[in-house]
Scaffold this motif. Structure first.
Motif, PDB file in Angstrom:
ATOM      1  N   TYR A 182       0.845  -1.193   0.000  1.00  0.00           N
ATOM      2  CA  TYR A 182       0.000   0.000   0.000  1.00  0.00           C
ATOM      3  C   TYR A 182       0.880   1.243   0.000  1.00  0.00           C
ATOM      4  N   VAL A 183       0.265   2.379  -0.338  1.00  0.00           N
ATOM      5  CA  VAL A 183       0.949   3.660  -0.205  1.00  0.00           C
ATOM      6  C   VAL A 183       0.125   4.551   0.715  1.00  0.00           C
ATOM      7  N   CYS A 184       0.801   5.203   1.640  1.00  0.00           N
ATOM      8  CA  CYS A 184       0.134   6.120   2.563  1.00  0.00           C
ATOM      9  C   CYS A 184      -0.102   7.454   1.861  1.00  0.00           C
ATOM     10  N   ASP A 185      -1.317   7.973   1.930  1.00  0.00           N
ATOM     11  CA  ASP A 185      -1.617   9.234   1.239  1.00  0.00           C
ATOM     12  C   ASP A 185      -1.271  10.457   2.088  1.00  0.00           C
ATOM     13  N   GLU A 186      -0.648  10.223   3.251  1.00  0.00           N
ATOM     14  CA  GLU A 186      -0.189  11.345   4.071  1.00  0.00           C
ATOM     15  C   GLU A 186       1.326  11.539   3.954  1.00  0.00           C
ATOM     16  N   CYS A 187       2.094  10.460   4.182  1.00  0.00           N
ATOM     17  CA  CYS A 187       3.560  10.582   4.132  1.00  0.00           C
ATOM     18  C   CYS A 187       4.162   9.925   2.891  1.00  0.00           C
ATOM     19  N   PHE A 188       3.314   9.267   2.062  1.00  0.00           N
ATOM     20  CA  PHE A 188       3.711   8.645   0.796  1.00  0.00           C
ATOM     21  C   PHE A 188       4.763   7.549   0.974  1.00  0.00           C
ATOM     22  N   LEU A 189       4.693   6.875   2.118  1.00  0.00           N
ATOM     23  CA  LEU A 189       5.555   5.722   2.344  1.00  0.00           C
ATOM     24  C   LEU A 189       4.860   4.478   1.803  1.00  0.00           C
ATOM     25  N   VAL A 190       5.530   3.765   0.898  1.00  0.00           N
ATOM     26  CA  VAL A 190       5.019   2.498   0.377  1.00  0.00           C
ATOM     27  C   VAL A 190       5.449   1.390   1.331  1.00  0.00           C
ATOM     28  N   GLN A 191       4.514   0.482   1.654  1.00  0.00           N
ATOM     29  CA  GLN A 191       4.777  -0.522   2.690  1.00  0.00           C
ATOM     30  C   GLN A 191       3.875  -1.729   2.517  1.00  0.00           C
ATOM     31  N   VAL A 192       4.305  -2.855   3.081  1.00  0.00           N
ATOM     32  CA  VAL A 192       3.459  -4.043   3.069  1.00  0.00           C
ATOM     33  C   VAL A 192       2.312  -3.839   4.051  1.00  0.00           C
ATOM     34  N   GLY A 193       1.160  -4.424   3.728  1.00  0.00           N
ATOM     35  CA  GLY A 193      -0.001  -4.253   4.593  1.00  0.00           C
ATOM     36  C   GLY A 193       0.044  -5.118   5.834  1.00  0.00           C
TER      37      GLY A 193
ATOM     38  N   HIS B 237       8.426 -10.145   1.516  1.00  0.00           N
ATOM     39  CA  HIS B 237       7.994  -9.990   2.903  1.00  0.00           C
ATOM     40  C   HIS B 237       9.037  -9.346   3.802  1.00  0.00           C
ATOM     41  N   GLU B 238      10.312  -9.592   3.532  1.00  0.00           N
ATOM     42  CA  GLU B 238      11.328  -9.016   4.406  1.00  0.00           C
ATOM     43  C   GLU B 238      11.565  -7.540   4.093  1.00  0.00           C
ATOM     44  N   HIS B 239      11.037  -7.056   2.975  1.00  0.00           N
ATOM     45  CA  HIS B 239      11.074  -5.622   2.663  1.00  0.00           C
ATOM     46  C   HIS B 239       9.749  -5.009   3.100  1.00  0.00           C
ATOM     47  N   PHE B 240       9.734  -4.468   4.290  1.00  0.00           N
ATOM     48  CA  PHE B 240       8.494  -3.887   4.812  1.00  0.00           C
ATOM     49  C   PHE B 240       8.210  -2.519   4.195  1.00  0.00           C
ATOM     50  N   PHE B 241       9.287  -1.814   3.750  1.00  0.00           N
ATOM     51  CA  PHE B 241       9.139  -0.457   3.245  1.00  0.00           C
ATOM     52  C   PHE B 241       9.850  -0.286   1.906  1.00  0.00           C
ATOM     53  N   TYR B 242       9.366   0.700   1.116  1.00  0.00           N
ATOM     54  CA  TYR B 242       9.928   1.038  -0.197  1.00  0.00           C
ATOM     55  C   TYR B 242      10.004   2.561  -0.237  1.00  0.00           C
ATOM     56  N   TYR B 243      11.232   3.076  -0.135  1.00  0.00           N
ATOM     57  CA  TYR B 243      11.421   4.487   0.191  1.00  0.00           C
ATOM     58  C   TYR B 243      11.688   5.375  -1.020  1.00  0.00           C
ATOM     59  N   SER B 244      11.022   6.523  -1.036  1.00  0.00           N
ATOM     60  CA  SER B 244      11.473   7.672  -1.808  1.00  0.00           C
ATOM     61  C   SER B 244      12.333   8.507  -0.868  1.00  0.00           C
ATOM     62  N   LEU B 245      13.037   9.488  -1.426  1.00  0.00           N
ATOM     63  CA  LEU B 245      13.807  10.368  -0.551  1.00  0.00           C
ATOM     64  C   LEU B 245      12.867  11.168   0.341  1.00  0.00           C
ATOM     65  N   HIS B 246      11.697  11.567  -0.190  1.00  0.00           N
ATOM     66  CA  HIS B 246      10.724  12.301   0.609  1.00  0.00           C
ATOM     67  C   HIS B 246      10.269  11.492   1.829  1.00  0.00           C
ATOM     68  N   SER B 247       9.935  10.233   1.612  1.00  0.00           N
ATOM     69  CA  SER B 247       9.385   9.445   2.719  1.00  0.00           C
ATOM     70  C   SER B 247      10.435   9.124   3.766  1.00  0.00           C
ATOM     71  N   VAL B 248      11.662   8.853   3.353  1.00  0.00           N
ATOM     72  CA  VAL B 248      12.695   8.536   4.339  1.00  0.00           C
ATOM     73  C   VAL B 248      13.125   9.808   5.072  1.00  0.00           C
ATOM     74  N   GLN B 249      13.079  10.947   4.397  1.00  0.00           N
ATOM     75  CA  GLN B 249      13.375  12.216   5.054  1.00  0.00           C
ATOM     76  C   GLN B 249      12.354  12.500   6.163  1.00  0.00           C
ATOM     77  N   SER B 250      11.081  12.242   5.864  1.00  0.00           N
ATOM     78  CA  SER B 250      10.016  12.426   6.850  1.00  0.00           C
ATOM     79  C   SER B 250      10.269  11.573   8.083  1.00  0.00           C
ATOM     80  N   LEU B 251      10.718  10.367   7.864  1.00  0.00           N
ATOM     81  CA  LEU B 251      10.965   9.417   8.951  1.00  0.00           C
ATOM     82  C   LEU B 251      12.068   9.911   9.879  1.00  0.00           C
ATOM     83  N   PHE B 252      13.207  10.300   9.325  1.00  0.00           N
ATOM     84  CA  PHE B 252      14.333  10.728  10.151  1.00  0.00           C
ATOM     85  C   PHE B 252      14.059  12.076  10.814  1.00  0.00           C
ATOM     86  N   LYS B 253      13.328  12.943  10.123  1.00  0.00           N
ATOM     87  CA  LYS B 253      13.018  14.262  10.681  1.00  0.00           C
ATOM     88  C   LYS B 253      12.237  14.145  11.983  1.00  0.00           C
ATOM     89  N   ARG B 254      11.366  13.144  12.084  1.00  0.00           N
ATOM     90  CA  ARG B 254      10.588  12.921  13.300  1.00  0.00           C
ATOM     91  C   ARG B 254      11.478  12.677  14.519  1.00  0.00           C
TER      92      ARG B 254
END
Length: 426
Positions: free
Chosen positions: A47-58, A217-234
């Motif tokens: 799925y893709v989150c429509d808030e932070c645009f992080l692609v991830q397994v459901g 399955h072992e790849h829980f996330f699929y990152y753009s630079l935007h989404s990974v930046q959001s993660l570390f900024k938190r």
């Protein structure tokens, strides 16, 4: 139906990125005495989150299950070893990592990279949860702690050793479902003015080059630079530089430090890549909805090619037993009715079977013995290295099948395929 939530921001996950059905764990190699026991399969729906645009397994399979008998050894790829050595040289030259420094690698595998720091006498530590590969690292004399990394393990590691000048992780950020606990652990383990680098496949390359087989399955996330930046900024970190790499079909390496560390300025590379992602539509939810249809088309094209070849009486074998290959084979429903066997350089996989498809894994010499008409390269990101290793197959005119980004035959005219064009719609 269970409501799924984004593992980064907590928003409801409403939009499918790609649904690959159900599949066994991609690195769960099957032993000969297990072949009639059946296998567990799990949903592989992203799925893709429509808030932070992080692609991830459901639905996440527990990391403990994935890594209890992990079969991927990094040192069996010559090009990956060269990449690791070049990284070490770069960090020593550019960031003055030296004998007074302390380097920690998270998910250090079999010591494929830390061995080069060891050669330079740089103090280092590997953190690796899988017993199989951790033992291989220890055998090389690489100090390795066999634990899952997070806040609790970081506290004990910092107490046992010391804060790190450099923390690195190659292809680990995607593998950690409890991602906030992981980053909090990094904060504990990192020296006040320390830096971190992380490499991972870039979502932009996954989409543009149709790399759906890197979803597993072992790849829980699929990152753009935007989404990974959001993660570390938190967590009070900033990404101050980024490099685009050719590894794994197109990756990025981010350079991270604390936001209050004035030693490093944010580079133009970061600004340019963020702008490129936005321009191409990676902040537009409608853009992501196109990818699933592109994947379905590719499945049909791969099957059409294999059906045509088998109907002509051609023999096909595989090369490699990577996780991405198992995603592709199981999604497409390809078994030994299409591919007689596959080969792999890793002795840990030889004599076993691929999960799901149950295609036997043999030693590379089998190709010379059986002289197949076609060799289906499952780790397509290493196709140049593999084709170079298999130059001898020209003796009987064998050809190579490359499945991604679209199926084609090397030394033959690529298939003419009409595939949908992915655009941002902006």
């Amino acid at each position: 139906m269970e409501e799924l939530r984004c593992l980064n921001c907590g928003s409801q996950l409403k939009y499918t990125f790609a649904d690959l059905g159900t599949s066994p764990l991609c690195n769960e190699i099957i032993k000969p005495d297990q072949i009639n026991e059946g296998q567990m399969s799990y949903p592989l729906h992203t799925y893709v989150c429509d808030e932070c645009f992080l692609v991830q397994v459901g639905k996440c399979v527990s990391p403990e299950k994935i890594y209890e008998d992990y079969s991927y050894f990094s040192s069996y790829s010559d090009s990956w070893l060269r990449h690791a050595e070049e990284y070490v040289d770069f960090m020593v030259d550019r960031y003055d990592i030296n004998r007074e420094s302390f380097v920690v690698e998270i998910a250090s595998n079999d010591g494929y990279l830390l061995q080069y720091f060891k050669q330079k006498k740089v103090p280092m530590l590997g953190v690796e949860p899988s017993d199989t590969v951790a033992r291989a690292a220890l055998d090389k004399g690489i100090p390795t702690e066999k634990v899952f990394f997070g806040t609790e393990s970081a506290k004990s590691l910092r107490k046992k050793y010391k804060p790190a000048d450099l923390i690195l992780g190659n292809n680990v950020l995607a593998h950690v479902p409890r991602i906030h606990d992981f980053i909090e652990g990094l904060d504990i383990m990192l020296k006040k003015e320390g830096i971190m680098t992380f490499e991972f496949p870039h979502l932009m390359q996954l989409v543009e080059n149709n790399q759906f087989d890197t979803i597993y399955h072992e790849h829980f996330f699929y990152y753009s630079l935007h989404s990974v930046q959001s993660l570390f900024k938190r967590h009070g970190f900033t990404i101050f530089d980024v490099q685009e790499l050719s590894t794994h079909g197109g990756s990025i390496r981010i350079f991270v430090t604390r936001a209050n560390n004035q030693k490093y300025e944010v580079s133009e590379n970061v600004r340019q890549l963020l702008q490129e992602e936005e321009r191409k539509g990676y902040l537009n939810i409608d853009f992501y909805k196109l990818f699933g249809e592109y994947v379905k088309q590719t499945k049909r094209d791969i099957l059409r090619l294999l059906l045509n070849l088998k109907n002509q009486g051609k023999s096909i074998v595989g090369y490699g037993a990577p996780g991405k290959g198992n995603t592709l084979l199981n999604y497409c429903g390809i078994g030994n009715d299409f591919i007689d066997y596959t080969v792999d350089r890793s002795p840990h996989k030889q004599g076993h079977y691929l999960p799901g498809s149950l295609i036997p894994i043999l030693a590379p010499d089998k190709i010379r013995d059986t002289k197949p008409d076609y060799i289906f390269i499952l780790p397509w990101n290493l196709k140049d290295e593999i084709i170079n290793q298999l130059q001898y197959v020209a003796e009987w005119g064998a050809q190579f099948i490359i499945p991604i980004p679209q199926p084609m035959v090397i030394n033959s005219r690529p298939m003419e395929l009409e595939l949908p064009v992915l655009t941002s719609g902006l």
